[in-house]
Design a protein around this motif. Sequence first.
Motif, mmCIF file in Angstrom:
data_model
loop_
_atom_site.group_PDB
_atom_site.id
_atom_site.type_symbol
_atom_site.label_atom_id
_atom_site.label_comp_id
_atom_site.label_asym_id
_atom_site.label_seq_id
_atom_site.Cartn_x
_atom_site.Cartn_y
_atom_site.Cartn_z
ATOM 1 N N PRO A 1 -0.242 10.969 0.913
ATOM 2 C CA PRO A 1 0.854 11.769 0.362
ATOM 3 C C PRO A 1 1.278 12.935 1.239
ATOM 4 C CG PRO A 1 -1.197 12.220 -0.802
ATOM 5 C CD PRO A 1 -1.467 11.050 0.097
ATOM 6 N N PRO B 1 6.380 -1.193 -0.701
ATOM 7 C CA PRO B 1 6.575 -1.431 -2.142
ATOM 8 C C PRO B 1 5.946 -2.739 -2.588
ATOM 9 C CG PRO B 1 8.619 -1.781 -0.935
ATOM 10 C CD PRO B 1 7.646 -1.205 0.046
ATOM 11 N N LYS B 2 5.680 -2.835 -3.887
ATOM 12 C CA LYS B 2 4.958 -3.977 -4.433
ATOM 13 C C LYS B 2 5.719 -5.289 -4.302
ATOM 14 C CE LYS B 2 2.241 -1.262 -7.715
ATOM 15 N NZ LYS B 2 1.914 -1.024 -9.141
ATOM 16 N N CYS C 1 -2.891 2.631 5.709
ATOM 17 C CA CYS C 1 -1.455 2.467 5.447
ATOM 18 C C CYS C 1 -0.642 3.543 6.169
ATOM 19 C CB CYS C 1 -1.187 2.500 3.935
ATOM 20 S SG CYS C 1 0.425 1.816 3.443
ATOM 21 N N GLY D 1 5.160 3.828 2.856
ATOM 22 C CA GLY D 1 4.258 2.760 2.447
ATOM 23 C C GLY D 1 5.023 1.482 2.194
ATOM 24 N N PRO E 1 8.955 7.023 -1.173
ATOM 25 C CA PRO E 1 7.667 7.298 -0.528
ATOM 26 C C PRO E 1 7.384 6.331 0.613
ATOM 27 C CG PRO E 1 7.338 6.232 -2.642
ATOM 28 C CD PRO E 1 8.799 6.542 -2.554
ATOM 29 N N ALA F 1 4.802 13.719 -0.237
ATOM 30 C CA ALA F 1 5.208 12.822 -1.312
ATOM 31 C C ALA F 1 5.036 13.470 -2.682
ATOM 32 C CB ALA F 1 4.396 11.525 -1.247
ATOM 33 N N CYS G 1 0.825 -1.202 0.000
ATOM 34 C CA CYS G 1 0.000 0.000 0.000
ATOM 35 C C CYS G 1 0.858 1.251 0.000
ATOM 36 C CB CYS G 1 -0.931 0.002 1.215
ATOM 37 S SG CYS G 1 -0.041 -0.093 2.797
ATOM 38 N N SER G 2 0.234 2.375 -0.298
ATOM 39 C CA SER G 2 0.886 3.677 -0.264
ATOM 40 C C SER G 2 0.306 4.491 0.883
ATOM 41 C CB SER G 2 0.678 4.421 -1.587
ATOM 42 O OG SER G 2 1.269 3.725 -2.663
ATOM 43 N N SER G 3 1.172 5.116 1.667
ATOM 44 C CA SER G 3 0.716 5.982 2.749
ATOM 45 C C SER G 3 0.150 7.271 2.162
ATOM 46 C CB SER G 3 1.880 6.296 3.688
ATOM 47 O OG SER G 3 2.369 5.115 4.295
#
Length: 213
Positions: A25, A106-107, A152, A104, A102, A50, A21-23
């Motif tokens: 911004p 990463p994939k 996240c 969060g 950023p 971000a 997930c992404s935190s």
Amino acid sequence: MKLLILSCLLAGCLAQEPRPCSSPPLLTGALAMSTQKESLWVNGKYLYDAMGQRIRLMELGTYENKTFSYDVLLLYREATMYEIHRHNRTCNKMPLKGDFQPMGIPKDASLLGQVVLGSSSGPGEGLLVNTWTGDLPEKAGKFMSTVTEFGCIPVSTLFHTDRFGWMVFSYFDNVIGILDPQDLNPPPYCQHAEMKAGDKEPVDFFSLFNNKH
């Protein structure tokens, strides 16, 4: 019947496999940090943008039983860092290396597990979090990060590099957004600070916390 449906929906959410997930911004909060190889402890406030790739850290810490204050602004798009000295309204300007990373997960990170911090016995007594591990960019080291399942939001991150060993960050009092965006711009008295070529070695995020001496 409504209670049964709500319970089923909640159980369905908890049964879903966590995903990277992404935190948010824009974040404001506090952090505490310690390192393995140095007698360094830090706590303070952070601002995170971000979208503009900007971070500001305003810290109070101890190094080898001596206290210090540190105010630094990282501008990744400009590859520039400012050390801000508010007491005498001066700044040090130096080159910043490394890409903006950023917050969060990463994939390519691997899930270690999902747990409840606190208690799951009653409403408001616990926080559902996911813990992930993976490699830092360019295989520079390893990380282990814990974020909230919903939103996240960062809870803690452990970094390990051959150069610096373990670095532990804990995040708290997080708020989505930034109260005063001007805090992510250099103060007016920093505008004329000059970066002299060769005067300062470029710093990155990790060396930032290991050059207190």
